[in-house]
Design an enzyme around this catalytic site. Structure first.
Site, short mmCIF file in Angstrom:
data_model
loop_
_atom_site.label_atom_id
_atom_site.label_comp_id
_atom_site.label_asym_id
_atom_site.label_seq_id
_atom_site.Cartn_x
_atom_site.Cartn_y
_atom_site.Cartn_z
N GLU A 160 55.27 16.24 -13.01
CA GLU A 160 54.95 16.21 -14.45
C GLU A 160 53.47 16.27 -14.76
OE1 GLU A 160 57.36 14.49 -13.08
OE2 GLU A 160 59.12 14.48 -14.37
N GLY B 113 62.86 15.50 -13.77
CA GLY B 113 64.10 14.87 -14.22
C GLY B 113 65.20 14.91 -13.16
N ALA C 173 63.58 18.45 -16.23
CA ALA C 173 63.92 18.65 -17.64
C ALA C 173 63.59 20.11 -17.98
CB ALA C 173 63.10 17.71 -18.50
N GLU D 27 64.49 12.09 -10.94
CA GLU D 27 64.80 10.87 -11.73
C GLU D 27 66.31 10.66 -11.82
OE1 GLU D 27 62.21 12.31 -14.94
OE2 GLU D 27 61.27 10.34 -14.91
N1 COA Z 1 62.78 24.13 -16.94
C1 COA Z 1 63.12 25.33 -17.43
N2 COA Z 1 63.34 26.39 -16.63
C2 COA Z 1 63.24 26.20 -15.31
C3 COA Z 1 62.89 24.98 -14.74
C4 COA Z 1 62.66 23.90 -15.63
N3 COA Z 1 62.35 22.68 -15.19
N4 COA Z 1 62.86 25.11 -13.39
C5 COA Z 1 63.18 26.39 -13.14
N5 COA Z 1 63.41 27.05 -14.29
C6 COA Z 1 63.80 28.45 -14.46
C7 COA Z 1 62.62 29.38 -14.25
O1 COA Z 1 61.84 29.48 -15.43
C8 COA Z 1 63.34 30.64 -13.91
O2 COA Z 1 63.84 31.22 -15.08
P1 COA Z 1 63.73 32.83 -15.31
O3 COA Z 1 64.51 33.42 -14.15
O4 COA Z 1 64.39 33.03 -16.64
O5 COA Z 1 62.26 33.15 -15.25
C9 COA Z 1 64.56 30.17 -13.11
O6 COA Z 1 64.75 28.80 -13.47
C10 COA Z 1 64.36 30.25 -11.60
O7 COA Z 1 63.17 29.53 -11.28
P2 COA Z 1 61.93 30.18 -10.49
O8 COA Z 1 60.71 29.41 -10.87
O9 COA Z 1 61.90 31.65 -10.69
O10 COA Z 1 62.39 29.86 -8.98
P3 COA Z 1 61.44 29.69 -7.71
O11 COA Z 1 62.34 29.66 -6.53
O12 COA Z 1 60.32 30.68 -7.74
O13 COA Z 1 60.77 28.24 -7.89
C11 COA Z 1 60.75 25.90 -8.41
C12 COA Z 1 61.56 27.09 -7.85
C13 COA Z 1 61.71 24.70 -8.50
C14 COA Z 1 59.59 25.58 -7.44
C15 COA Z 1 60.18 26.25 -9.81
O14 COA Z 1 61.25 26.73 -10.60
C16 COA Z 1 59.57 25.08 -10.54
O15 COA Z 1 58.45 24.69 -10.23
N6 COA Z 1 60.28 24.57 -11.57
C17 COA Z 1 59.76 23.53 -12.44
C18 COA Z 1 59.73 22.19 -11.75
C19 COA Z 1 59.13 21.16 -12.68
O16 COA Z 1 57.95 21.17 -13.02
N7 COA Z 1 59.99 20.22 -13.10
C20 COA Z 1 59.58 19.12 -13.92
C21 COA Z 1 59.85 19.39 -15.34
S1 COA Z 1 59.39 18.00 -16.36
#
Ligand code: COA
Length: 258
Positions: free
Chosen positions: A137, A114, A69, A117
């Protein structure tokens, strides 16, 4: 046939296979509210369109299926709106699960929160080699709110589901297959999903519809209500603010248990 949505590509080929591509690659296809609305509209259409025989859901780009999400939107939630957000996500994912045509997730990268999910709400899942599954989460100070606490247990059993949910541990494609979280791993998940659909569609369509209905038949859905209530309550904790701030500030969270 291709239809225009802002955040999702929706195309149906002559073979009757609809491909739903979550299309926000610069945010790793994170599920913002507008996107969920589009997903609901698309699945309502899929359910009534007799030309559509099966569905593939995938993510745009080569890095993510859906990375969760949208965390920047989640931050605005309080108890009431959090509960409503959880229930809305649950209902849309239920709509996907209730589709009586095979729905297959082609998981082409991160499927977190999400995203995991969403994949679990599909009837079957094919992972690409770079797929990564997880429910992170608790690291943000909330719990999975789009059905994950229920569906993960159903798919891999309560003990392994609890381990993944409580630790936020992420698993790669092959491990996900061993756990029963995905049906198969392939070099090209979408191609493999098409092949699987080809096998399914050789069978009697009424039998296929009935089989999906029978497998999902269940008397109780009360676990989803508990999930939504707790999700809402957690949205008002300091830990949730800290967890989401830490993600957006790109630092480690410091939780206080409040
Ligand atoms: N919500 C909002 N933005 C998200 C996102 C999310 N769930 N997942 C990734 N993004 C965004 C990042 O903020 C980043 O944006 P920016 O370039 O404007 O800073 C962009 O997507 C790229 O992500 P980034 O984190 O830079 O890539 P990465 O390769 O370093 O890491 C992940 C990849 C998937 C490990 C990392 O993005 C992550 O942990 N995301 C969240 C996962 C999460 O907790 N999901 C559950 C949400 S309830």
């Amino acid at each position: 046939m291709s239809q225009s949505y802002q955040l999702i590509n929706f195309e149906t080929g002559d073979d009757g296979i609809a491909v739903v591509t979550i299309n926000r690659p610069n945010k790793l296809n994170a599920l913002k509210d507008d996107l969920l609305n589009e997903l609901a509209d698309i699945f309502k259409e899929i359910q009534v369109d007799e030309d559509i025989k099966a569905v593939i859901i995938t993510g745009a780009g080569d890095k993510a299926f859906v990375a969760g999400a949208d965390i920047s939107e989640l931050r605005e939630l309080d108890d009431r709106s959090g509960r409503m957000t959880s229930q809305k996500g649950q209902q849309i994912f239920q709509l996907i699960e209730d589709t009586r045509k095979p729905v297959i997730a082609a998981v082409n990268g991160y499927a977190l929160g999400g995203g995991a999910e969403l994949a679990m709400a599909c009837h079957l899942r094919i992972a690409s080699q770079n797929a990564v599954f997880g429910l992170p989460e608790v690291g943000l100070g909330i719990i999975p709110g789009y059905g994950g606490t229920q569906r993960l247990s159903q798919l891999i059993g309560r003990a392994r589901a609890l381990e993944m949910i409580l630790t936020g541990k992420q698993v790669k494609a092959e491990e996900a297959k061993q756990m029963g979280l995905v049906n198969d791993v392939a070099d090209d998940a979408e191609d493999a999903a098409r092949a699987l659909i080809g096998n399914i569609l050789q069978n009697g369509p009424i039998a296929v519809r009935s089989a999906i209905k029978a497998v999902y038949h269940s008397d109780t859905r009360s676990g989803y209500q508990v999930e939504a209530d707790l999700f809402g309550q957690l949205c008002e904790t300091e830990d949730f603010m800290e967890g989401t701030s830490a993600f957006l500030d790109k630092r480690k969270p410091e939780f206080k248990g409040k």
